[in-house]
Design a protein around this motif. Structure first.
Motif, PDB file in Angstrom:
ATOM      1  N   ALA A  91       1.043  -1.408  -0.211  1.00  0.00           N
ATOM      2  CA  ALA A  91       0.089   0.049  -0.092  1.00  0.00           C
ATOM      3  C   ALA A  91       0.888   1.218  -0.126  1.00  0.00           C
ATOM      4  N   THR A  92       0.664   1.976  -0.967  1.00  0.00           N
ATOM      5  CA  THR A  92       1.673   3.141  -1.120  1.00  0.00           C
ATOM      6  C   THR A  92       1.028   4.294  -0.534  1.00  0.00           C
ATOM      7  N   SER A  93      -0.234   4.456  -0.322  1.00  0.00           N
ATOM      8  CA  SER A  93      -0.922   5.564   0.347  1.00  0.00           C
ATOM      9  C   SER A  93      -1.938   5.216   1.445  1.00  0.00           C
ATOM     10  N   GLU A  94      -2.401   6.133   2.223  1.00  0.00           N
ATOM     11  CA  GLU A  94      -3.312   5.951   3.620  1.00  0.00           C
ATOM     12  C   GLU A  94      -4.481   5.395   2.789  1.00  0.00           C
ATOM     13  N   ILE A  95      -4.876   5.846   1.601  1.00  0.00           N
ATOM     14  CA  ILE A  95      -6.157   5.259   1.313  1.00  0.00           C
ATOM     15  C   ILE A  95      -6.160   3.814   0.706  1.00  0.00           C
ATOM     16  N   LEU A 114      -0.064  -6.413   6.839  1.00  0.00           N
ATOM     17  CA  LEU A 114       1.385  -6.403   7.195  1.00  0.00           C
ATOM     18  C   LEU A 114       1.844  -5.010   7.330  1.00  0.00           C
ATOM     19  N   GLY A 115       2.983  -4.882   8.043  1.00  0.00           N
ATOM     20  CA  GLY A 115       3.767  -3.658   8.033  1.00  0.00           C
ATOM     21  C   GLY A 115       4.656  -3.619   6.648  1.00  0.00           C
ATOM     22  N   ARG A 116       5.234  -2.673   6.583  1.00  0.00           N
ATOM     23  CA  ARG A 116       6.185  -2.234   5.309  1.00  0.00           C
ATOM     24  C   ARG A 116       7.359  -3.398   5.386  1.00  0.00           C
ATOM     25  N   GLU A 117       8.014  -3.676   6.502  1.00  0.00           N
ATOM     26  CA  GLU A 117       9.134  -4.508   6.270  1.00  0.00           C
ATOM     27  C   GLU A 117       8.709  -5.873   5.934  1.00  0.00           C
ATOM     28  N   GLU A 118       7.555  -6.208   6.132  1.00  0.00           N
ATOM     29  CA  GLU A 118       7.058  -7.656   5.997  1.00  0.00           C
ATOM     30  C   GLU A 118       6.775  -7.845   4.360  1.00  0.00           C
ATOM     31  N   VAL A 119       6.156  -6.734   4.039  1.00  0.00           N
ATOM     32  CA  VAL A 119       5.764  -6.853   2.221  1.00  0.00           C
ATOM     33  C   VAL A 119       7.030  -6.567   1.853  1.00  0.00           C
ATOM     34  N   ALA A 120       8.058  -5.787   2.029  1.00  0.00           N
ATOM     35  CA  ALA A 120       9.225  -5.479   1.452  1.00  0.00           C
ATOM     36  C   ALA A 120      10.150  -6.999   1.262  1.00  0.00           C
ATOM     37  N   LEU A 132      11.501  -1.150  -0.556  1.00  0.00           N
ATOM     38  CA  LEU A 132      10.045  -0.709  -0.834  1.00  0.00           C
ATOM     39  C   LEU A 132       9.606   0.561  -0.226  1.00  0.00           C
ATOM     40  N   ASP A 133       9.130   1.490  -1.190  1.00  0.00           N
ATOM     41  CA  ASP A 133       8.378   2.684  -0.957  1.00  0.00           C
ATOM     42  C   ASP A 133       6.771   2.301  -0.529  1.00  0.00           C
ATOM     43  N   ALA A 134       6.512   1.823   0.689  1.00  0.00           N
ATOM     44  CA  ALA A 134       5.144   1.626   0.987  1.00  0.00           C
ATOM     45  C   ALA A 134       5.051   1.991   2.236  1.00  0.00           C
ATOM     46  N   LEU A 135       3.513   1.886   2.975  1.00  0.00           N
ATOM     47  CA  LEU A 135       3.366   2.349   4.128  1.00  0.00           C
ATOM     48  C   LEU A 135       3.189   1.043   5.026  1.00  0.00           C
ATOM     49  N   GLY A 136       2.776   0.236   3.999  1.00  0.00           N
ATOM     50  CA  GLY A 136       2.366  -1.336   4.806  1.00  0.00           C
ATOM     51  C   GLY A 136       1.761  -2.164   3.723  1.00  0.00           C
ATOM     52  N   GLY A 137       0.845  -3.016   3.679  1.00  0.00           N
ATOM     53  CA  GLY A 137       0.322  -3.708   2.925  1.00  0.00           C
ATOM     54  C   GLY A 137      -0.440  -4.949   3.250  1.00  0.00           C
ATOM     55  N   ALA A 138      -0.408  -5.963   2.409  1.00  0.00           N
ATOM     56  CA  ALA A 138      -1.199  -7.165   2.804  1.00  0.00           C
ATOM     57  C   ALA A 138      -0.900  -8.283   1.944  1.00  0.00           C
ATOM     58  N   HIS A 139      -1.168  -9.425   2.604  1.00  0.00           N
ATOM     59  CA  HIS A 139      -0.592 -10.718   2.052  1.00  0.00           C
ATOM     60  C   HIS A 139      -1.889 -11.588   1.789  1.00  0.00           C
ATOM     61  N   LEU A 140      -2.129 -12.246   0.402  1.00  0.00           N
ATOM     62  CA  LEU A 140      -3.346 -13.327   0.299  1.00  0.00           C
ATOM     63  C   LEU A 140      -3.093 -14.347   0.213  1.00  0.00           C
ATOM     64  N   PRO A 141      -2.813 -15.367   1.330  1.00  0.00           N
ATOM     65  CA  PRO A 141      -2.125 -16.681   1.309  1.00  0.00           C
ATOM     66  C   PRO A 141      -2.680 -17.650   0.413  1.00  0.00           C
ATOM     67  N   LEU A 142      -4.055 -17.456   0.136  1.00  0.00           N
ATOM     68  CA  LEU A 142      -4.684 -18.740  -0.801  1.00  0.00           C
ATOM     69  C   LEU A 142      -4.124 -18.570  -2.116  1.00  0.00           C
ATOM     70  N   ASP A 143      -3.637 -17.547  -2.554  1.00  0.00           N
ATOM     71  CA  ASP A 143      -3.411 -17.262  -4.085  1.00  0.00           C
ATOM     72  C   ASP A 143      -2.210 -18.300  -4.259  1.00  0.00           C
ATOM     73  N   VAL A 144      -2.262 -18.710  -5.769  1.00  0.00           N
ATOM     74  CA  VAL A 144      -1.451 -19.755  -6.348  1.00  0.00           C
ATOM     75  C   VAL A 144      -0.673 -19.122  -7.419  1.00  0.00           C
ATOM     76  N   ARG A 145       0.685 -19.420  -7.712  1.00  0.00           N
ATOM     77  CA  ARG A 145       1.336 -19.276  -8.727  1.00  0.00           C
ATOM     78  C   ARG A 145       1.443 -20.418  -9.741  1.00  0.00           C
ATOM     79  N   VAL A 146       1.387 -20.119 -11.089  1.00  0.00           N
ATOM     80  CA  VAL A 146       1.670 -21.276 -12.142  1.00  0.00           C
ATOM     81  C   VAL A 146       2.370 -20.424 -12.907  1.00  0.00           C
ATOM     82  N   ASP A 147       3.351 -21.566 -13.798  1.00  0.00           N
ATOM     83  CA  ASP A 147       3.870 -20.737 -14.965  1.00  0.00           C
ATOM     84  C   ASP A 147       2.938 -20.863 -16.157  1.00  0.00           C
ATOM     85  N   PRO A 148       2.503 -19.905 -16.698  1.00  0.00           N
ATOM     86  CA  PRO A 148       1.381 -19.970 -17.824  1.00  0.00           C
ATOM     87  C   PRO A 148       1.944 -20.778 -19.175  1.00  0.00           C
ATOM     88  N   ARG A 149       3.402 -20.640 -19.254  1.00  0.00           N
ATOM     89  CA  ARG A 149       3.858 -21.203 -20.337  1.00  0.00           C
ATOM     90  C   ARG A 149       4.265 -22.640 -20.329  1.00  0.00           C
TER      91      ARG A 149
END
Ligand SMILES: Cc1cc2nc3c(=O)[nH]c(=O)nc-3n(C[C@H](O)[C@H](O)[C@H](O)COP(=O)(O)OP(=O)(O)OC[C@H]3O[C@@H](n4cnc5c(N)ncnc54)[C@H](O)[C@@H]3O)c2cc1C
Length: 373
Positions: free
Chosen positions: A90-94, A114-120, A128-145
């Motif tokens: 998150a890079t702004s209060e909003i 999360l706090g800035r350090e954890e996201v960084a 990282l230039d951020a105020l804080g942020g979030a993590h969505l643990p359920l999401d999954v990554r695959v290689d589309p190729r």
């Protein structure tokens, strides 16, 4: 040709392959027919981001089925799938406020503030230039190729007949007409992706289906950035229906229009995902019935500039650029229809078809649909 199977799937993209995968799990005999000689459509052009949590509330049960399907397919077909979640700086209060509302709405276990350090640390950019942020643990990554070709190989070894290089010209009542003759099945699932207009013009026009084209790039990945990275930004919060429903999002949109008018102009969803090969960065959105092949260098540069600022990469090396395409509709996220008793048409009409693929395939096989999505 008179060969008969329980099911014919038209289209070897992720929706068609997921349908074939689930049908084989049920013991059905399956043929997959595709105009190309391998998966070549949207399913290999994307970020490989199975972004379940940010989708609309109404589709969450389908997203859960999709997640299970992805993990089973990865395990059985032996392709890379990481349950590494999504990082949202998150890079702004909003932006912080929107994430707090989303955590309150979905619950702390699905949206971890999360706090800035954890996201960084999560995205591998200590500066990282951020105020804080979030993590969505359920999401999954695959290689589309890798994913769709691996599923096709696995299914072929499991007895699915693949009829490649074969354009389908019509589908009705269990008969699939192709340039190589007719094929027959008890049921047909048509998953032609952004080529829906050519196969079912009336259906495509009724749902105002068009092609969305997106500027994409693959850049070199510094070793400090994880290969299973997935990062969404403020433009993503304003775009994905689950987060975009939060009360502060109108204010976020106003802020983005002031802060990032260039990104807003090109309808950007600024996001990045990693693979062993590099980092996918994108994307812009432009809509047309028939797209142009040209990529604006200004748009491509803007996306790379803003993405690499988040990742702390000063001198990005661009490895590839391409224009992605997917089926889109302003009126619905999903065309799931039954033109006759034996035919189902399944096209995700938004940039979330990788995410929902196995869930949509499950609905298609069960002959169900979902309203209000
Ligand atoms: C740049 C980009 C980024 C994206 N990022 C994401 C993301 O991070 N997460 C996410 O969830 N989604 C994402 N998407 C969307 C996702 O890629 C698509 O929604 C999904 O891949 C659609 O799959 P499909 O099987 O319907 O279509 P496709 O993969 O296009 O497959 C359709 C297949 O049908 C075949 N076909 C079509 N017509 C015929 C015919 N008449 N006869 C025979 N064969 C035919 C084609 O050859 C093709 O192989 C992105 C898309 C793009 C382009």
């Amino acid at each position: 040709m008179t060969e008969h199977t329980d099911l014919i799937v038209v289209g070897a993209g992720i929706i068609g392959l997921a349908s074939a995968f689930l049908a084989r799990e049920q013991g059905q005999s399956v043929r997959v027919i595709d105009a190309a000689d391998r998966p070549v459509g949207s399913s290999i052009q994307n970020f490989g981001h199975a972004c379940f949590t940010a989708q609309a509330d109404v589709i969450q049960p389908v997203a859960r089925v999709a997640r299970e399907g992805w993990l089973r397919a990865a395990q059985q077909a032996g392709f890379w799938a990481k349950e590494s979640g999504t990082w949202l700086p998150a890079t702004s209060e909003i932006e912080l406020q929107v994430l707090a509302e989303f955590a309150e709405h979905r619950g702390d276990d699905l949206v971890k503030l999360l706090g800035r350090e954890e996201v960084a640390a999560g995205i591998g950019n200590p500066g990282l230039d951020a105020l804080g942020g979030a993590h969505l643990p359920l999401d999954v990554r695959v290689d589309p190729r890798e994913a769709a070709p691996a599923i096709a190989r696995y299914l072929a070894a499991d007895g699915v007949e693949f009829t490649w290089n074969t354009q389908v010209t019509g589908i009705a009542d269990g008969t699939v007409a192709t340039v190589r003759g007719d094929f027959h099945a008890d049921r047909v699932i048509a998953a032609p992706g952004y080529k829906l207009l050519a196969l079912f013009p009336e259906l495509a026009e009724r749902h105002e289906v068009r092609v969305c084209e997106l500027a994409m790039a693959l850049i070199e990945r510094p070793a400090r950035i994880p290969a299973d990275l997935a990062v969404l930004t403020g433009t993503s919060m304003a775009r994905y229906d689950g987060i975009a429903a939060m009360p502060s999002v109108p204010e976020l949109r106003e802020e983005l229009a002031r802060r990032e008018p260039g990104l807003v102009d090109v309808i950007a969803n600024l996001m990045m995902t990693g693979t062993e090969q590099g980092i996918f960065v994108g994307d812009s959105h432009h809509y047309a019935d028939h797209t142009e092949p040209f990529i604006s260098e200004d748009v491509a540069d803007l996306l790379i500039d803003r993405s690499t600022a988040v990742l702390g990469i000063d001198e990005p090396r661009v490895l590839q650029r391409w224009k992605g395409q997917y089926a889109d509709s302003a009126g619905t996220n999903l065309v799931l229809e039954h033109p006759d008793a034996r035919t189902t048409v399944a096209v995700v009409t938004s940039g979330i078809g990788m995410t929902l693929s196995f869930g949509v395939a499950d609905l298609a096989l069960r002959g169900e649909t979902i309203s209000g999505f």
